[in-house]
Design a protein around this motif. Structure first.
Motif, PDB file in Angstrom:
ATOM      1  N   GLY A 122       0.777  -1.228   0.000  1.00 10.16           N
ATOM      2  CA  GLY A 122       0.000   0.000   0.000  1.00 10.16           C
ATOM      3  C   GLY A 122       0.805   1.272   0.000  1.00 10.16           C
ATOM      4  O   GLY A 122       0.232   2.373   0.037  1.00 10.16           O
ATOM      5  N   ARG A 123       2.125   1.168  -0.078  1.00 10.62           N
ATOM      6  CA  ARG A 123       2.981   2.351   0.042  1.00 10.62           C
ATOM      7  C   ARG A 123       3.700   2.709  -1.260  1.00 10.62           C
ATOM      8  O   ARG A 123       4.477   3.677  -1.272  1.00 10.62           O
ATOM      9  N   ILE A 124       3.430   1.968  -2.339  1.00 14.84           N
ATOM     10  CA  ILE A 124       4.156   2.172  -3.599  1.00 14.84           C
ATOM     11  C   ILE A 124       3.192   2.561  -4.715  1.00 14.84           C
ATOM     12  O   ILE A 124       2.209   1.862  -4.978  1.00 14.84           O
ATOM     13  N   ALA A 125       3.486   3.676  -5.380  1.00 17.91           N
ATOM     14  CA  ALA A 125       2.747   4.100  -6.563  1.00 17.91           C
ATOM     15  C   ALA A 125       3.709   4.127  -7.751  1.00 17.91           C
ATOM     16  O   ALA A 125       4.930   4.199  -7.581  1.00 17.91           O
ATOM     17  N   VAL A 126       3.156   4.060  -8.949  1.00 15.77           N
ATOM     18  CA  VAL A 126       3.952   4.145 -10.169  1.00 15.77           C
ATOM     19  C   VAL A 126       3.551   5.410 -10.922  1.00 15.77           C
ATOM     20  O   VAL A 126       2.360   5.646 -11.160  1.00 15.77           O
ATOM     21  N   GLY A 127       4.533   6.212 -11.262  1.00 14.45           N
ATOM     22  CA  GLY A 127       4.291   7.418 -12.039  1.00 14.45           C
ATOM     23  C   GLY A 127       4.585   7.164 -13.509  1.00 14.45           C
ATOM     24  O   GLY A 127       5.705   6.810 -13.864  1.00 14.45           O
ATOM     25  N   LEU A 128       3.571   7.308 -14.342  1.00 11.74           N
ATOM     26  CA  LEU A 128       3.738   7.148 -15.784  1.00 11.74           C
ATOM     27  C   LEU A 128       3.481   8.494 -16.448  1.00 11.74           C
ATOM     28  O   LEU A 128       2.359   9.017 -16.427  1.00 11.74           O
ATOM     29  N   ASP A 129       4.541   9.040 -17.001  1.00 15.83           N
ATOM     30  CA  ASP A 129       4.478  10.337 -17.667  1.00 15.83           C
ATOM     31  C   ASP A 129       4.523  10.101 -19.169  1.00 15.83           C
ATOM     32  O   ASP A 129       5.381   9.352 -19.653  1.00 15.83           O
ATOM     33  N   ALA A 130       3.620  10.732 -19.904  1.00 17.07           N
ATOM     34  CA  ALA A 130       3.493  10.404 -21.319  1.00 17.07           C
ATOM     35  C   ALA A 130       3.439  11.645 -22.191  1.00 17.07           C
ATOM     36  O   ALA A 130       2.873  12.678 -21.811  1.00 17.07           O
ATOM     37  N   ARG A 131       4.011  11.502 -23.356  1.00 16.40           N
ATOM     38  CA  ARG A 131       3.910  12.506 -24.413  1.00 16.40           C
ATOM     39  C   ARG A 131       3.305  11.810 -25.621  1.00 16.40           C
ATOM     40  O   ARG A 131       3.834  10.809 -26.087  1.00 16.40           O
ATOM     41  N   ASP A 132       2.160  12.297 -26.082  1.00 24.29           N
ATOM     42  CA  ASP A 132       1.438  11.668 -27.199  1.00 24.29           C
ATOM     43  C   ASP A 132       1.134  10.196 -26.923  1.00 24.29           C
ATOM     44  O   ASP A 132       1.209   9.347 -27.823  1.00 24.29           O
TER      45      ASP A 132
END
Length: 242
Positions: A122-132
């Motif tokens: 419950g303490r880990i998130a994933v950041g997905l940053d996208a261009r197009d």
């Protein structure tokens, strides 16, 4: 849905970028801790913090500023930027970070995410940053051909607490949230999705809530809060209580 005020750190100060370009940084507050207090006073239930220097360097750089934020407020804080080892994840969780956001390392080393989720449920998130629609890495300086949905699906069943989806093209330019893209992603996966990038008004928040309430777990806003386009208290009430 949760409203996350954002504090982006560069050189120990609170800044905002346009489309992820470090050269566009505008300083909004010399004291990130004081800015955190402002958001706490507005009623924020969570705080979103990013070490921008760390994202580019591949290691945490603004640790002192993060520590000051943690000392200033009691609300839970999620932190991303340059966190790419299990030791560093442990360091921040031990110091009081409620949720660690893994970005570049999540795409390059998904096994590390799985292990981190096992150690810190419950303490880990994933950041997905996208261009197009394609994932970008290393502080948005490296473009991949991997779609956001394909990247997110790698973590189904791993125990990831949230996917934080940022449309780079909208980030910091107040062009409106990517409502359709965020809803599409949220419907494609079983992991809660938090929207980020482009929110410029309460109307944008209303549109995101109307389309994604019950589907989208939260929304992050930064630039519009700092230049007065959005009142933090009004945004929190709209997103979390209306």
């Amino acid at each position: 849905m949760i409203f996350f005020p954002a504090i982006d750190l560069k050189g120990g100060r609170c800044v905002r970028l346009q489309q992820g370009e470090m050269a566009t940084a505008i300083v909004f507050n010399d004291s990130p801790a004081n800015q955190a207090r402002v958001f706490a006073a507005a009623g924020a239930s969570w705080l979103h913090v990013v070490d921008l220097d760390g994202a580019f360097a591949g290691k945490p750089v603004n640790g002192a500023a993060v520590d000051a934020i943690l000392a200033a407020v009691t609300m839970p804080v999620q932190l991303g930027g340059g966190i790419r080892t299990l030791d560093r994840i442990a360091h921040w969780i031990e110091r009081g970070i409620a949720r660690v956001i893994l970005g570049t390392v999540a795409v390059r080393e998904p096994a590390l995410v799985i292990e981190a989720c096992r150690r810190y449920p419950g303490r880990i998130a994933v950041g997905l940053d996208a261009r197009d629609g394609r994932v970008a890495l290393q502080g948005w300086s490296e473009q991949t051909e991997t779609s956001v949905i394909d990247a997110a699906r790698r973590f189904e069943g791993a125990g990831v607490s949230a996917i934080i989806y940022t449309d780079i093209g909208r980030d910091g330019v107040l062009s409106g949230a990517d409502v359709d893209g965020t809803v599409t992603l949220a419907r494609a996966i079983g992991i809660p999705v938090i929207a980020s990038g482009g929110v410029s008004s309460l109307a944008d928040l209303q549109a995101l809530k109307a389309a994604g309430d019950g589907i989208i777990a939260g929304v992050i806003s930064g630039r519009a809060l700092y230049d007065g386009r959005i009142d933090a208290s009004a945004a929190i009430h709209l997103v979390e209580k209306s």
